[in-house]
Design an enzyme around this catalytic site. Structure first.
Site, short mmCIF file in Angstrom:
data_model
loop_
_atom_site.label_atom_id
_atom_site.label_comp_id
_atom_site.label_asym_id
_atom_site.label_seq_id
_atom_site.Cartn_x
_atom_site.Cartn_y
_atom_site.Cartn_z
N ASP A 276 0.83 -1.21 0.00
CA ASP A 276 0.00 0.00 0.00
C ASP A 276 0.86 1.25 0.00
O ASP A 276 0.53 2.25 -0.64
CB ASP A 276 -0.93 0.00 1.21
CG ASP A 276 -0.18 -0.04 2.53
OD1 ASP A 276 0.88 -0.68 2.60
OD2 ASP A 276 -0.65 0.56 3.52
N ARG B 103 5.85 4.25 5.82
CA ARG B 103 5.48 4.30 7.23
C ARG B 103 5.50 2.89 7.83
O ARG B 103 5.93 1.93 7.21
CB ARG B 103 4.12 4.97 7.39
CG ARG B 103 2.94 4.17 6.87
CD ARG B 103 1.64 4.94 7.06
NE ARG B 103 0.51 4.19 6.58
CZ ARG B 103 -0.56 4.73 6.00
NH1 ARG B 103 -0.60 6.02 5.81
NH2 ARG B 103 -1.57 3.97 5.62
N ASP B 104 4.97 2.77 9.04
CA ASP B 104 5.01 1.49 9.76
C ASP B 104 3.90 0.56 9.28
O ASP B 104 3.11 0.06 10.07
CB ASP B 104 4.91 1.72 11.27
CG ASP B 104 3.66 2.50 11.66
OD1 ASP B 104 2.94 2.98 10.76
OD2 ASP B 104 3.41 2.63 12.86
N GLU B 105 3.87 0.31 7.97
CA GLU B 105 2.83 -0.54 7.39
C GLU B 105 3.44 -1.35 6.25
O GLU B 105 3.82 -2.49 6.45
CB GLU B 105 1.67 0.33 6.89
CG GLU B 105 0.41 -0.47 6.62
CD GLU B 105 -0.81 0.43 6.52
OE1 GLU B 105 -1.89 -0.11 6.24
OE2 GLU B 105 -0.70 1.65 6.72
N ASP C 110 -6.04 -2.45 -2.24
CA ASP C 110 -5.18 -1.62 -3.10
C ASP C 110 -4.75 -2.39 -4.33
O ASP C 110 -4.71 -1.85 -5.44
CB ASP C 110 -3.94 -1.16 -2.31
CG ASP C 110 -4.28 -0.42 -1.04
OD1 ASP C 110 -4.97 -1.01 -0.18
OD2 ASP C 110 -3.86 0.74 -0.89
N TRP D 96 -11.84 -5.95 -0.92
CA TRP D 96 -10.47 -6.32 -0.56
C TRP D 96 -10.29 -7.82 -0.88
O TRP D 96 -9.47 -8.19 -1.71
CB TRP D 96 -10.22 -6.02 0.92
CG TRP D 96 -9.74 -4.63 1.21
CD1 TRP D 96 -8.52 -4.28 1.73
CD2 TRP D 96 -10.45 -3.39 1.02
NE1 TRP D 96 -8.42 -2.91 1.86
CE2 TRP D 96 -9.59 -2.34 1.43
CE3 TRP D 96 -11.70 -3.06 0.52
CZ2 TRP D 96 -9.96 -1.00 1.37
CZ3 TRP D 96 -12.09 -1.72 0.46
CH2 TRP D 96 -11.23 -0.72 0.87
N GLU E 52 -2.53 9.01 -0.55
CA GLU E 52 -3.53 8.10 0.02
C GLU E 52 -4.88 8.78 0.15
O GLU E 52 -5.93 8.17 -0.07
CB GLU E 52 -3.05 7.64 1.41
CG GLU E 52 -4.01 6.72 2.12
CD GLU E 52 -3.46 6.26 3.46
OE1 GLU E 52 -3.93 5.23 3.96
OE2 GLU E 52 -2.55 6.93 4.02
N HIS F 88 0.68 6.27 -2.27
CA HIS F 88 -0.32 5.20 -2.30
C HIS F 88 -0.83 5.13 -3.73
O HIS F 88 -1.34 6.13 -4.23
CB HIS F 88 -1.49 5.54 -1.38
CG HIS F 88 -1.57 4.72 -0.15
ND1 HIS F 88 -0.65 4.79 0.86
CD2 HIS F 88 -2.49 3.81 0.27
CE1 HIS F 88 -1.00 3.98 1.84
NE2 HIS F 88 -2.12 3.35 1.50
#
Length: 686
Positions: free
Chosen positions: A199, A203-205, A212, A264, A476, A497
């Site tokens: 995605d 960052r912390d992802e 997506d 999703w 995003e 994103h």
């Protein structure tokens, strides 16, 4: 085995979120024999994934000395990757390198990365070194460096990482802002095609979110040969399903217990079908057929006899802007999540039936077609009146109704959608579900002018608004940055994103005119159907299909003429629809483009074609009091001009189809010559 020896590394910390730490002053540790560990569970097999490689190297655009006294490199482009930095500092010096996406008040900023430290720390041993991270990566445009004297752009090189896919498609227009948007979408794909379709890269992802992935899969397949990349992802997806009873986790690979959602989880059916359409290779359907069935069967089990799937958790039209009265930072759209869930359930069952048909599985085709047909009836009974009026009066709700032909009165649905766009002043308010469908559905329903207005809108919310605020990838949120360049939220806010980059699929299909046909997967035969627009002036699209390279370009010339150029590869076929072409044009049999014409469609085979003709309508609109009121109010500057004379927001819908003169005379009486001349002069300037 025990003949291997082990010592300590000077890399003493590493992970993808926090970065890496290296200390070259650590004393050496004596080697010791390796110890035998337990054999890992699983089976050793060949890798499916494409290798991740350094694909590009970049030098900083500048070294910024910020108001806070920081030294910050600006690449001028957000990327995903690592870097090289040449350093020569005294022994014991700690060098800290931090990365971020955006400056705030001219200073370094990375709070939107949340808990991710996204840094590299190096302790020098006093010798000259070129330091490079090894087991981590960063998503960044800006790099803050401390601990280095005489910092120079020459000493820093950004190393761009992404999976080694083959680029096969490109599109360019005569509009610089649109071209920058295209570049942003391509960079967003590079940054998030890092072994897994993530995605975001910063960052912390950085997770393989299925939603997506599915909304961008067609766009990605125009830009690149995605077969191997998605094959690996889909293989992993099915492995997760086998553990979860058919459920598709919201992220693949997952990290323990997970939930799922419509749109999703439907990646299990939509992505393999898109890969098949673009590649023409049914092997992807063979590989994923059990996965497709497992997902539909899971939904059917949850749904039961009381529509349990409709009432389960769903992300819905994530990050849409149309929920009235929502709190700041709201993430849920106004379109009923159950409506979206029911539609995607039917759509996935239908795709599974289609896959079964391709594979020659007659019984399963019949089974899943019956599931789809039953579910379409459920949707119509629950969300549509007997006259065809959709209960979900949102942009996304009506787009879904038109895409899947759910209404008994599609003209009514179109008029409802047009009214919503009038009320929003031709601004979108769609989220993850609606945006990926938006412009394709509009064009498919005769509203290409609206699609172009959305693309070319430079105000919030819109793609070019981001471009004008300095975006170099796709955001995003529609408002990831406020008008003043400030981050609008640090809770969940990424500047890279690719989901909303799905607009590029529409551009390939309907601007560049290269439209793949479901009945001819792999591009053996395609439709060439460009839609010209004066504000672009020109467009050129190239797509290297499984058959070979197709190309289509158009240009608006002087005297209202259009030039079209088309290339069809050996073994390929084209169905050409020329925009604004006079019927007499097709009688010119000296042009090979018109050798075979049926109902205005030119059927052509391999070769290069060109034609120039005068359009049947004015391509550059000239506005006057005789113009339709709707056309005038669709133009932002004209709307602002007219609002100085009347309350344009109070004009009833019933008169939008009339001319400005007719409406003015209806409410104010006849216009005299002086008024007419004044207004025509003012309107003609736009």
């Amino acid at each position: 085995d025990e003949t291997w020896s082990v010592t300590r590394s000077n890399l003493w910390f590493s992970n993808i979120y926090d970065g890496e730490r290296r200390d070259d002053t650590l004393p050496p540790v004596e080697e010791s024999p390796a110890r035998i560990a337990k054999v890992p569970k699983g089976r050793l097999m060949e890798r499916l994934s494409l290798p991740v490689k350094v694909q590009e190297e970049m030098k900083p655009a500048e070294l910024i000395h910020t108001p806070a006294g920081e030294e910050v490199f600006d690449l001028g482009q957000e990327i995903t990757g690592i870097f090289r930095l040449r350093v020569h500092e005294p022994a014991g010096t700690t060098i800290r390198i931090q990365t971020g996406e955006v400056l705030q008040d001219g200073c370094f900023y990375n709070e939107n990365l949340r808990t991710a430290l996204s840094e590299y720390i190096y302790v020098s041993d006093g010798t000259e070194k070129v330091i490079t991270p090894h087991f981590t990566y960063y998503g960044y445009r800006y790099v803050k460096v401390t601990g280095v004297r005489d910092l120079s752009c020459e000493d820093f090189t950004a190393l761009v990482l992404y999976s080694d896919y083959e680029s096969i498609g490109a599109i360019e227009t005569g509009n610089d802002l649109v071209n920058k948007l295209i570049s942003n979408i391509e960079w967003g794909m590079k940054g998030n095609f890092l072994d897994v379709p993530t995605d975001c890269p910063q960052r912390d992802e950085r997770m393989g979110w299925t939603g997506d992935t599915q909304v961008f899969s067609a766009t990605a397949s125009y830009l690149a040969d995605t077969y191997a990349f998605y094959r690996k992802y889909l293989y992993d997806l099915y492995k997760e399903q086998l553990i979860a009873g058919g459920m598709v986790p919201e992220v693949v690979p997952t990290f323990g217990p997970s939930k799922c959602s419509c749109a999703w989880g439907d990646a299990a059916c939509i992505v393999p079908w898109n890969v098949y359409l673009f590649s023409g290779d049914a092997a992807i359907l063979e590989q994923q057929f059990d996965s497709m069935k497992a997902w539909v069967d899971y939904i059917r089990k949850v749904d039961g006899e009381h529509h349990g799937w409709r009432h389960s958790f769903h992300y819905g039209d994530w990050l849409a802007l149309d929920r009235v009265g929502a709190a700041a930072g709201n993430v849920y759209g106004a379109t009923d999540e159950g409506y979206i869930a029911d539609i995607y359930y039917a759509a996935s069952a239908e795709l599974t039936a289609k896959a079964a048909a391709v594979l020659g599985r007659k019984e399963e085709e019949k089974q899943y077609r019956e599931i789809a047909e039953k579910q379409w009836r459920v949707v119509k009974e629950e969300y549509f009146t007997p006259t065809g009026r959709c209960a979900e009066k949102t942009q996304t709700g009506l787009l879904l109704a038109l895409k899947y032909h759910l209404s008994e009165d599609e003209e009514l649905t179109r008029e409802m959608l047009k009214k919503l766009f009038r009320e929003s002043r031709n601004k979108l308010n769609t989220g993850f579900v609606g945006t990926s469908l938006l412009c394709n559905v509009l064009t498919d329903n005769g509203m290409t002018d609206t699609a172009y207005r959305l693309l070319l809108n430079e105000e919030y919310p819109g793609w070019l608004h981001e471009v004008k605020l300095g975006a170099t990838t796709v955001w995003e949120r529609w408002n990831s940055l406020d008008e003043d360049g400030k981050i609008s939220s640090t809770g969940m806010n990424s500047l890279n994103h690719y989901s909303y980059g799905a607009i590029l699929e529409w551009m390939f299909r309907h601007v560049g005119g290269i439209h793949l046909l479901e009945e001819s997967p792999g591009g053996r035969r395609i439709a060439i159907c460009p839609n010209v627009h004066y504000d672009l002036r020109r467009a050129e699209a190239v797509y290297d299909s499984a058959v070979g390279q197709y190309a289509c370009s158009w240009e608006i010339m002087e005297d209202n003429r259009i030039r079209i150029k088309i290339t069809i590869p050996f073994g390929g076929e084209g169905e050409v629809r020329l925009p604004h072409a006079p019927e007499i044009l097709f009688e010119d049999k000296t042009n090979p483009l018109f050798a075979t014409v049926v109902n205005g469609i030119c059927y052509i085979t391999a070769g290069n074609y060109e034609v120039v003709y005068e359009a049947t309508e004015k391509l550059k609109k000239i506005y006057s009091v005789e113009s339709k009121l709707e056309d005038l109010l669709n133009h932002p500057q004209i709307r602002a001009f007219l609002s100085t004379m009347t309350e344009v927001d109070m004009i009833p819908d019933a008169v939008y189809g009339l001319s400005f003169r007719q409406v003015a005379e209806m409410f104010s009486g006849p216009m005299d010559e002086g008024q007419t001349e004044m207004l025509n002069t003012a309107l003609s300037q736009y």
